[in-house]
Design an enzyme around this catalytic site. Structure first.
Site, PDB file in Angstrom:
ATOM      1  N   ASP A 180       0.878  -1.157   0.000  1.00 35.55           N
ATOM      2  CA  ASP A 180       0.000   0.000   0.000  1.00 35.55           C
ATOM      3  C   ASP A 180       0.930   1.226   0.000  1.00 35.55           C
ATOM      4  O   ASP A 180       2.116   1.131   0.342  1.00 35.55           O
ATOM      5  CB  ASP A 180      -0.953   0.009   1.205  1.00 35.55           C
ATOM      6  CG  ASP A 180      -2.153   0.934   0.945  1.00 35.55           C
ATOM      7  OD1 ASP A 180      -2.094   1.744   0.000  1.00 35.55           O
ATOM      8  OD2 ASP A 180      -3.140   0.858   1.696  1.00 35.55           O
TER       9      ASP A 180
HETATM   10  C1  BGC Z   1      -4.956   3.395  -0.033  1.00 32.04           C
HETATM   11  C2  BGC Z   1      -5.070   2.408  -1.172  1.00 32.04           C
HETATM   12  C3  BGC Z   1      -4.848   3.107  -2.483  1.00 32.04           C
HETATM   13  C4  BGC Z   1      -3.484   3.784  -2.435  1.00 32.04           C
HETATM   14  C5  BGC Z   1      -3.160   4.545  -3.711  1.00 32.04           C
HETATM   15  C6  BGC Z   1      -3.685   4.210  -0.106  1.00 32.04           C
HETATM   16  O1  BGC Z   1      -3.714   5.251   0.812  1.00 32.04           O
HETATM   17  O2  BGC Z   1      -5.002   2.714   1.197  1.00 32.04           O
HETATM   18  O3  BGC Z   1      -6.330   1.788  -1.148  1.00 32.04           O
HETATM   19  O4  BGC Z   1      -4.924   2.200  -3.539  1.00 32.04           O
HETATM   20  O5  BGC Z   1      -3.468   4.725  -1.375  1.00 32.04           O
HETATM   21  O6  BGC Z   1      -3.949   5.668  -3.810  1.00 32.04           O
END
Ligand code: BGC
Length: 785
Positions: free
Chosen positions: A256
């Site tokens: 993530d």
């Molecule tokens: C989120 C993800 C997301 C990623 C990219 C993160 O903060 O938890 O779900 O895909 O950011 O935006």
């Protein structure tokens, strides 16, 4: 000339991006060649992104980069890979968010949504869509509940698989997220999900397992949080033992965004790509670790091979000139939103609306003019168009009805009640009032949890005041997750429309006017009050720890067990017609785990209009060695029936559908004994049931060791022989005169001790070494549960 020659050679080997579609074998050959040519530094560099949304290329070897982008219910594509893309993202179809998608319980439809998303990705040059999220809605307070499917692992996993298969059928990858036990937003970068192993497998891992096995996502996204004390982005147990070895995942794991803590540990654990690519610090740590011998280069090589396999696959499946199909997708978004609408109450058939019943309609509530259609955070899509109820009503029904509108509340101030009077007057003058209310955008967001589940005071008061002057008051709700409804008994009708995406307005009208018969069912329990919820004492956690104290009693499993009446139960949703359940049949009353069981049932539409029913199958274990929920959803199917029509449904259950996860033995066990199969229209409306008997054929390790009680050794006839051999004198103390050792009558206190204590309990008849040996001898022994 030399350059042209190189290009030709590269083309011959298919090295160039976009050169051709490659099969698995060709990709493998090419990847092996490439990895053998990469320097250590280049290999490490491939283990992190280039910028916000792309992987790193290696120009020297013509290794291409790929574009990854949020997700999940629409494409949030930034104008370039190196800008975050909040506000300036390219327009894309905003489908209903996951909680709405889940309320359809319709795998074919979700697959179609996936296909549409895949098409949009191809059209906008995106290789991997960052979704779906199959995290369990553990608490009603979870800030991202709108982005996740359900409180139930089977429903979440099946929907996730359908979504992934849809996207990936278009040559676009997905990222199954957030692996795993990512159920709280508070302190999400640090929180430890303190969940016991059995619960982890039965509830939190299960949707990921289903999705991985049924759809092989190209990527899995490692979570921010820690699980059992170890960060998800560096857990060998989660990333290698379970994901890869147990489930056979053959894609790559990406972190993530900013989830990485110890990059080298991550590489060892099987975490392929760190996202985003903001600095080169971690790449150099990988290089250093290989150089100083703390990281085996072969481990890195393997990761890089897997990364390149996905990169080349993605490039080879790119399609030129794909149309974004925004009109078709808008129509699909409307269809899905209509299928997700969940009718919670409809007394005296207030709905559907018709010219015969009503002439004047009062539309109340700003959401009718200014819709709340998605949640806050990384999933925010810039819609290609945004419908609103007021305009569409005028357009589609303007000539049939006299329509009035009152704003009703102030979205900027939850406690401003000044607009209620005007709304009340409008409602009084009309034949029916439709009150559009729910949760404003800032109530549900990535990054923060809710602290209560109430709607703004102004919305609640508005509904009560309207209901007091207008008997035909219909509440149309907009919210991504459960809310309380203090006015539930004051209004005759409630329609839950979730966060319905860009075409939600039209879908709401389709359902209100009966063009579409509502068939949505709750994928999450709506409690009467927050205090009734399973994780009430353990959410959001404190000091970086969140104890999963309710264990597997999440959602309806908890309300069932505690006998708590929810506001609306899991699986519930009304229709404008009725369905009758009859003729449950099982393939056998007695069956083995190998044979499995087929259950069939007849469903009939007994009403006057066509409609769809979601048939739910729950399994209950009547007697179990371990504590188990009263019942668990195992299968479901959505069926469309004309008035008077009936159809038979078959459900196939296998051993897993009867099993629990034994954390001690690290395996799923289907115990022999009686089970009840229930078929119903909701978790609290079970219509047909059958009793069956499972005879297990499993051979389960006995798992006796030095800490197993004497009683257990004695009760097992095989190990009793060992005791008789090792402790004849001590056992004889408990044998009535003239009887054999087998007839010993122990008192409970003496035998409810672990064997390890027996050197002194037996006054030295058995030694510590002999007990060790005894445990060793038991290692090979099995039993049938
Ligand atoms: C989120 C993800 C997301 C990623 C990219 C993160 O903060 O938890 O779900 O895909 O950011 O935006």
């Amino acid at each position: 000339m030399k350059k042209i020659l190189t290009v030709l050679i590269l083309m011959a080997f298919g090295y160039l991006a976009n050169a051709q579609t490659m099969n698995k074998e060709e990709i493998k050959t090419k990847v092996d060649q490439l990895v053998s040519q990469l320097t250590l530094e280049e290999k490490a560099s491939l283990c992190s992104g280039r910028d916000d949304w792309s992987t790193k290329p290696v120009d020297r070897l013509d290794i291409p980069w790929i574009w990854v982008s949020d997700g999940p219910h629409g494409l949030r594509r930034a104008p370039k890979t190196n800008v975050p893309g909040y506000g300036d993202q390219l327009p894309a179809t905003c489908f209903p968010t996951a909680s709405a998608l889940a309320a359809t319980w319709d795998l074919d439809l979700i697959n179609k949504v996936g296909q549409a998303l895949g098409e949009e990705c191809q059209a906008l040059d995106v290789n991997v869509l960052l979704g779906p999220g199959v995290n369990i809605k553990r608490s009603v307070l979870g800030g991202r509940n709108f982005e996740f499917f359900s409180e139930d692992p089977i429903l979440s996993g099946e929907l996730g698989a359908a979504f992934i298969n849809g996207v990936q059928s278009q040559g676009v990858g997905t990222s199954l997220k957030h692996y795993v036990a990512n159920n709280v937003e508070t302190m999400r970068m640090w929180m430890n999900s303190d969940v016991d192993t059995r619960t982890l497998h039965e509830i939190y891992l299960r949707p990921f397992e289903i999705a991985v096995k049924k759809s092989q996502p190209w990527t899995v996204m490692a979570c921010y949080n820690r699980v059992q004390g170890i960060y998800g982005s560096q857990s060998p147990y989660l990333l290698t033992d379970i994901l890869k070895k147990d489930w056979g995942f053959d894609g790559i794991v990406i972190s993530d965004w900013f989830a990485v803590v110890d990059r080298v540990e991550g590489v060892k654990a099987g975490m392929h790509i760190e996202m985003p690519g903001v600095s080169l610090v971690n790449d150099s740590l990988i290089v250093e670790a290989v150089k100083n011998g703390t990281l085996d280069e072969a481990v890195l090589d393997n990761l890089v091979k897997e990364i390149l396999t996905i990169v080349l696959k993605a490039k080879s499946l790119e399609k030129e000139g794909v149309d974004q199909n925004i009109d078709t997708h808008h129509k699909l978004a409307r269809q899905v939103a209509a299928e997700s609408a969940t009718l919670l109450k409809n007394e005296d058939e207030v709905l559907p609306l018709s010219k015969e019943k009503y002439k004047k309609i009062a539309i109340i509530g700003e959401f009718a003019a200014n819709p709340r259609f998605q949640g806050n955070g990384s999933s925010e899509v810039k819609p290609t168009q945004l419908d609103n109820v007021l305009d569409m009503l005028e357009k589609e029904q303007g000539k049939n009805f006299k329509i009035s509108y009152a704003q009703g509340y102030d979205l900027a101030n939850d406690n401003n009640f000044l607009m209620i009077e005007e709304a009340r007057e409008a409602a009084e003058k009309a034949d029916i009032a439709l009150v559009f209310a729910g949760l404003p955008l800032h109530y549900e967001s990535e990054g923060i949890d809710r602290t209560h589940i109430n709607m703004p005071p102004s919305h609640n008061k508005l509904i009560s005041e309207i209901a007091a002057v207008q008997k035909n008051t219909v509440v149309v709700l907009t919210n991504g997750s459960a809310i309380t409804m203090p006015w539930v008994d004051e209004v005759p009708a409630i329609l839950e429309t979730w966060l319905g995406g860009q075409a939600g307005a039209g879908a709401t009208l389709d359902v209100l006017f009966g063009k579409v018969n509502p068939s949505g069912k709750l994928a999450e329990t709506f409690p009467v009050k927050l205090e009734d919820t399973p994780s009430f004492f353990n959410f959001p956690g404190e000091q970086g720890e969140v104890l999963y104290g309710e264990r597997m009693f999440v959602g309806y499993r908890y309300y069932d067990e505690k006998n708590i009446e929810p506001l609306f139960p899991f699986g519930f949703g009304l229709s404008y017609t009725n369905f009758e359940y009859a003729d449950i049949k099982v393939s056998a009353d007695n069956f083995t785990d190998n044979e499995g069981l087929t259950v069939s049932v007849k469903i009939k539409n007994t009403g006057k209009v066509k409609g769809k029913e979601v048939v739910q199958l729950y399994v209950s274990d009547k007697e179990s060695t371990l504590i188990r929920p009263e019942k668990e959803l195992k299968k479901f199917a959505k069926i469309a029936l004309e008035p008077g029509e009936s159809a038979s449904l078959d459900f196939k259950l296998d051993a897993r559908d009867f099993s629990y996860y034994d954390a001690r033995r690290k395996m799923w066990i289907a115990e022999s004994g009686a089970f009840t199969i229930n078929l119903g229209s909701s978790s609290r409306d079970l219509r047909q049931s059958a009793e069956v008997n499972l005879q297990s054929t499993q051979k389960v390790p006995l798992a006796f060791d030095e800490y197993t009680f004497f009683r257990a050794y004695w009760d097992n006839l095989q190990t009793r022989e060992f005791l008789k051999e090792l402790l004849p004198k001590w056992i004889a103390n408990f044998v009535p005169q003239g009887k054999a050792l087998d007839e010993a009558q122990f008192n409970d206190f003496m035998i409810d001790h672990p064997m390890i204590k027996f050197p002194y309990i037996s006054n030295g008849e058995i030694s510590a070494a002999q007990i060790k040996e005894l445990a060793e001898r038991c290692k090979e022994l099995t039993f049938t549960p």
